[in-house]
Design an enzyme around this catalytic site. Structure first.
Site, PDB file in Angstrom:
ATOM      1  N   GLY A  24     -15.109   2.989   4.562  1.00 50.30           N
ATOM      2  CA  GLY A  24     -14.127   3.769   4.137  1.00 50.30           C
ATOM      3  C   GLY A  24     -13.476   3.032   2.993  1.00 50.30           C
ATOM      4  CG  HIS A  27      -8.975  -2.723  -2.778  1.00 51.44           C
ATOM      5  ND1 HIS A  27      -9.624  -2.001  -2.973  1.00 51.44           N
ATOM      6  CD2 HIS A  27      -8.727  -2.165  -1.024  1.00 51.44           C
ATOM      7  CE1 HIS A  27     -10.196  -1.428  -2.357  1.00 51.44           C
ATOM      8  NE2 HIS A  27      -9.378  -1.378  -0.756  1.00 51.44           N
ATOM      9  CG  HIS A  41      -6.548  -3.007   3.219  1.00 51.35           C
ATOM     10  ND1 HIS A  41      -5.784  -1.602   2.789  1.00 51.35           N
ATOM     11  CD2 HIS A  41      -7.947  -2.707   2.410  1.00 51.35           C
ATOM     12  CE1 HIS A  41      -6.799  -0.985   2.909  1.00 51.35           C
ATOM     13  NE2 HIS A  41      -7.760  -1.642   2.265  1.00 51.35           N
ATOM     14  CG  ASN A  47     -11.981  -0.954   4.294  1.00 50.04           C
ATOM     15  OD1 ASN A  47     -11.853  -1.597   5.143  1.00 50.04           O
ATOM     16  ND2 ASN A  47     -10.971   0.035   3.740  1.00 50.04           N
ATOM     17  CG  ASP A  82      -2.071   1.173   0.899  1.00 51.12           C
ATOM     18  OD1 ASP A  82      -3.689   0.879   1.015  1.00 51.12           O
ATOM     19  OD2 ASP A  82      -1.467   2.582   1.464  1.00 51.12           O
TER      20      ASP A  82
HETATM   21  P1  5GP Z   1      -9.662   1.331   0.439  1.00 52.51           P
HETATM   22  O1  5GP Z   1      -9.833   2.513   1.264  1.00 52.51           O
HETATM   23  O2  5GP Z   1     -10.612   1.790  -1.040  1.00 52.51           O
HETATM   24  O3  5GP Z   1     -10.178   0.597   0.936  1.00 52.51           O
HETATM   25  O4  5GP Z   1      -7.767   0.523  -0.227  1.00 52.51           O
HETATM   26  C1  5GP Z   1      -7.387   1.936  -1.210  1.00 52.51           C
HETATM   27  C2  5GP Z   1      -6.204   1.698  -0.831  1.00 52.51           C
HETATM   28  O5  5GP Z   1      -5.059   1.950  -1.680  1.00 52.51           O
HETATM   29  C3  5GP Z   1      -5.689   2.476   0.162  1.00 52.51           C
HETATM   30  O6  5GP Z   1      -5.044   1.903   1.544  1.00 52.51           O
HETATM   31  C4  5GP Z   1      -4.510   3.658  -0.776  1.00 52.51           C
HETATM   32  O7  5GP Z   1      -3.416   3.827   0.975  1.00 52.51           O
HETATM   33  C5  5GP Z   1      -4.600   2.084  -1.898  1.00 52.51           C
HETATM   34  N1  5GP Z   1      -3.521   3.184  -2.328  1.00 52.51           N
HETATM   35  C6  5GP Z   1      -4.012   4.482  -3.287  1.00 52.51           C
HETATM   36  N2  5GP Z   1      -3.051   4.984  -3.984  1.00 52.51           N
HETATM   37  C7  5GP Z   1      -2.159   3.436  -3.817  1.00 52.51           C
HETATM   38  C8  5GP Z   1      -1.541   3.916  -5.325  1.00 52.51           C
HETATM   39  O8  5GP Z   1      -0.986   4.612  -6.476  1.00 52.51           O
HETATM   40  N3  5GP Z   1      -0.232   2.758  -5.050  1.00 52.51           N
HETATM   41  C9  5GP Z   1      -0.505   1.313  -4.019  1.00 52.51           C
HETATM   42  N4  5GP Z   1       0.327   0.774  -4.225  1.00 52.51           N
HETATM   43  N5  5GP Z   1      -1.862   2.192  -3.332  1.00 52.51           N
HETATM   44  C10 5GP Z   1      -2.683   2.842  -3.240  1.00 52.51           C
END
Ligand code: 5GP
Length: 112
Positions: A91, A98, A100, A85, A28
């Site tokens: 969130g 995806h 985490h 999420n 991440d």
């Molecule tokens: P969500 O909030 O949708 O559950 O998780 C999305 C995740 O993607 C977040 O933890 C965020 O930090 C990560 N993320 C967003 N943009 C990028 C990126 O360009 N590269 C990587 N490796 N992670 C990203």
């Protein structure tokens, strides 16, 4: 293309730690724990709320990848947490399913 499709296509750089024909895992960009890796299906499923019966194979494969990934990341023995999420209250910020994988320190419960 979703942000994560662009990572799969190598249009955006990412620190990839695992990849096969169905899933990919990368660190991440904004880690919330010493180990914070995103494990995603290459097939675009927007979120858990939209999974279909035909997704059972890829979702099963994704979950079976978790213990292998945990071993590779060095958290198999110490423990880790999986988080998916879903939607705004959950969130979710990227509409490409995806998981985490968080670890490397004791994680509080309940989450914020
Ligand atoms: P969500 O909030 O949708 O559950 O998780 C999305 C995740 O993607 C977040 O933890 C965020 O930090 C990560 N993320 C967003 N943009 C990028 C990126 O360009 N590269 C990587 N490796 N992670 C990203």
């Amino acid at each position: 293309m979703t942000l994560f499709e662009r990572i799969i296509a190598r249009q955006i750089p990412a620190e990839i730690v695992y990849e096969d024909d169905q899933v990919i895992a990368f660190h991440d960009i904004s880690p919330k724990a010493p180990i914070h890796v995103l494990l995603i299906p290459k097939k675009v499923i927007p979120r858990m709320g939209e999974v279909q019966p035909s997704d059972v194979g890829v979702l099963g494969h994704l979950l079976l990848t978790v213990p292998l990934l945990a071993l590779k990341l060095g958290v198999a023995e110490t423990g880790y947490r999986l988080v998916i999420n879903n939607g705004s209250d959950g969130g979710e910020t990227v509409p490409h399913l995806h998981c985490h994988l968080l670890g490397g320190r004791p994680l509080g419960w309940p989450p914020g």
